[in-house]
Design an enzyme around this catalytic site. Sequence first.
Site, short mmCIF file in Angstrom:
data_model
loop_
_atom_site.label_atom_id
_atom_site.label_comp_id
_atom_site.label_asym_id
_atom_site.label_seq_id
_atom_site.Cartn_x
_atom_site.Cartn_y
_atom_site.Cartn_z
N GLY A 20 -16.25 -4.09 -7.84
CA GLY A 20 -16.33 -3.05 -6.81
C GLY A 20 -15.92 -1.68 -7.33
N SER B 279 0.81 -1.23 0.00
CA SER B 279 0.00 0.00 0.00
C SER B 279 0.85 1.28 0.00
CB SER B 279 -0.92 0.02 1.22
OG SER B 279 -1.60 1.25 1.26
N GLY C 54 -5.00 5.84 -13.50
CA GLY C 54 -5.62 5.55 -12.21
C GLY C 54 -4.97 6.20 -10.99
N THR D 39 -18.67 -11.22 -17.32
CA THR D 39 -19.83 -11.94 -16.79
C THR D 39 -21.06 -11.04 -16.90
OG1 THR D 39 -18.30 -12.93 -15.21
CG2 THR D 39 -20.65 -13.23 -14.76
N SER E 40 -0.68 4.09 0.80
CA SER E 40 -1.42 5.01 1.67
C SER E 40 -0.62 5.50 2.87
CB SER E 40 -2.72 4.34 2.13
OG SER E 40 -3.55 4.12 1.02
N LEU F 136 -8.53 2.74 -14.59
CA LEU F 136 -8.32 2.86 -13.15
C LEU F 136 -7.01 2.22 -12.68
CD1 LEU F 136 -11.89 2.30 -11.66
CD2 LEU F 136 -10.90 4.31 -12.76
N LYS G 70 -13.74 -4.56 2.53
CA LYS G 70 -14.56 -3.38 2.21
C LYS G 70 -16.07 -3.62 2.37
CE LYS G 70 -12.03 -0.51 -0.95
NZ LYS G 70 -11.93 -0.02 -2.34
N ALA H 184 -24.18 -11.31 -16.07
CA ALA H 184 -25.08 -11.16 -14.91
C ALA H 184 -24.60 -10.03 -13.99
CB ALA H 184 -25.15 -12.47 -14.14
N ASP I 82 -14.07 6.46 -2.92
CA ASP I 82 -13.52 6.06 -4.22
C ASP I 82 -14.21 6.77 -5.39
OD1 ASP I 82 -11.59 4.29 -3.25
OD2 ASP I 82 -12.96 2.58 -3.26
N ASP J 134 -24.33 7.79 2.79
CA ASP J 134 -24.97 7.39 1.53
C ASP J 134 -23.97 6.80 0.54
OD1 ASP J 134 -27.46 8.04 2.29
OD2 ASP J 134 -27.55 9.96 1.21
P1 ATR Z 1 -12.49 -4.51 -8.19
O1 ATR Z 1 -12.90 -4.22 -6.78
O2 ATR Z 1 -11.05 -4.15 -8.50
O3 ATR Z 1 -13.43 -3.94 -9.19
P2 ATR Z 1 -13.69 -7.11 -8.53
O4 ATR Z 1 -14.86 -6.67 -7.75
O5 ATR Z 1 -13.13 -8.47 -8.28
O6 ATR Z 1 -12.47 -6.10 -8.31
O7 ATR Z 1 -14.01 -6.94 -10.10
C1 ATR Z 1 -13.09 -7.26 -11.08
C2 ATR Z 1 -13.63 -6.87 -12.45
O8 ATR Z 1 -12.62 -7.18 -13.43
C3 ATR Z 1 -14.87 -7.65 -12.87
O9 ATR Z 1 -15.63 -6.86 -13.75
C4 ATR Z 1 -14.24 -8.84 -13.60
O10 ATR Z 1 -15.09 -9.49 -14.52
P3 ATR Z 1 -16.07 -10.68 -14.03
O11 ATR Z 1 -17.24 -10.00 -13.38
O12 ATR Z 1 -16.42 -11.41 -15.27
O13 ATR Z 1 -15.27 -11.52 -13.05
C5 ATR Z 1 -13.14 -8.13 -14.35
N1 ATR Z 1 -12.05 -9.03 -14.77
C6 ATR Z 1 -11.08 -9.55 -13.99
N2 ATR Z 1 -10.25 -10.31 -14.73
C7 ATR Z 1 -10.71 -10.27 -16.02
C8 ATR Z 1 -10.28 -10.84 -17.27
N3 ATR Z 1 -9.20 -11.61 -17.33
N4 ATR Z 1 -11.01 -10.55 -18.36
C9 ATR Z 1 -12.10 -9.76 -18.31
N5 ATR Z 1 -12.55 -9.19 -17.16
C10 ATR Z 1 -11.87 -9.44 -16.04
#
Ligand code: ATR
Length: 283
Positions: free
Chosen positions: A135, A20, A247, A158, A22, A224, A71, A160, A107, A83
């Site tokens: 996140g 870190s 970032g 993903t 920070s 970022l 977190k 969803a 953030d 909020d």
């Molecule tokens: P953070 O807090 O840094 O956002 P996170 O909540 O684990 O970390 O989210 C990671 C993000 O990076 C997600 O959108 C993830 O996609 P998935 O929802 O499909 O997991 C994306 N991500 C991580 N590795 C990836 C990869 N190799 N290709 C595409 N997307 C990736």
Amino acid sequence: MKVNSLTEKTGLLGHPVGHSKSPDMHNEAFALTGFNMVYLAYDVSPEKLPQAVEGMRALGFRGWNVTIPHKVAIMELLDELDDSAKEIGAVNTVVNKESRLIGYNTDGTGYLRSLQEETAMQLTGKRVVLVGAGGAARAVGYALATAGVREITVTNRTTAKAEALASRLSRWVPTRVITAEELQTALQDAALLVQTTSVGMHPDADVSPVNPDWLHSGLVVSDLIYHPRKTKLLQEAEKQGACIHGGAGMLVHQAALAFELWTGHPAPVKKMREVLERSLAPV
Ligand code: ATR
């Protein structure tokens, strides 16, 4: 910095915390502004988090930052959520107000302040594309959604998770979810692209999550990731004539906002940025 019996305590709870930046940013900020405060990093495993939080309350910490993996888990251990923390669904900063622990998330606002400082772009009425739905995307998405943008489009590996984020943000702004193939068309009308995934992060620095041919000079491209400072995506965006935004600024400004919450005074942002830049490898 002279630590004595009146020194106010702040710090970081995470697991791990050794990487870190920070502590350096905050301790130099305290020294420069003359606050008798100290910031230490605490590596706390998930099962010890409740004990750590109660310990910090008992010891009278002024506040602290929270990072991965705590977190979300820390939310139920606090007395109140601002909020920003409620809407993002995560806490990165705690303030101890007379033994009441209040959770904030700096953030999203940190991202906006950094974007304004470095690009001065006007967000009102603009279309935004978010790549990723984790996140970091929740924090940035919330900040943008409440800053007057016209529409937020989300794409994620993903689907969803993209849908869940779009549905959260649709309280403030029209949203839609697109596939990776639809990104090209979405970028044509967009003013801002925000890359929130870990794709392109060191050591996979030679990878970009967006086809460079889809970038154009009418875009601000934010990534970022701060290590490397200029990701492959940003290098390609620059070649296409886009305005680029890395970032590091978000990291500085989320810390500056935490400093302001703990001290009630403006943070020495320039100094904090210098400290961060100094500690980042020249990649
Ligand atoms: P953070 O807090 O840094 O956002 P996170 O909540 O684990 O970390 O989210 C990671 C993000 O990076 C997600 O959108 C993830 O996609 P998935 O929802 O499909 O997991 C994306 N991500 C991580 N590795 C990836 C990869 N190799 N290709 C595409 N997307 C990736």
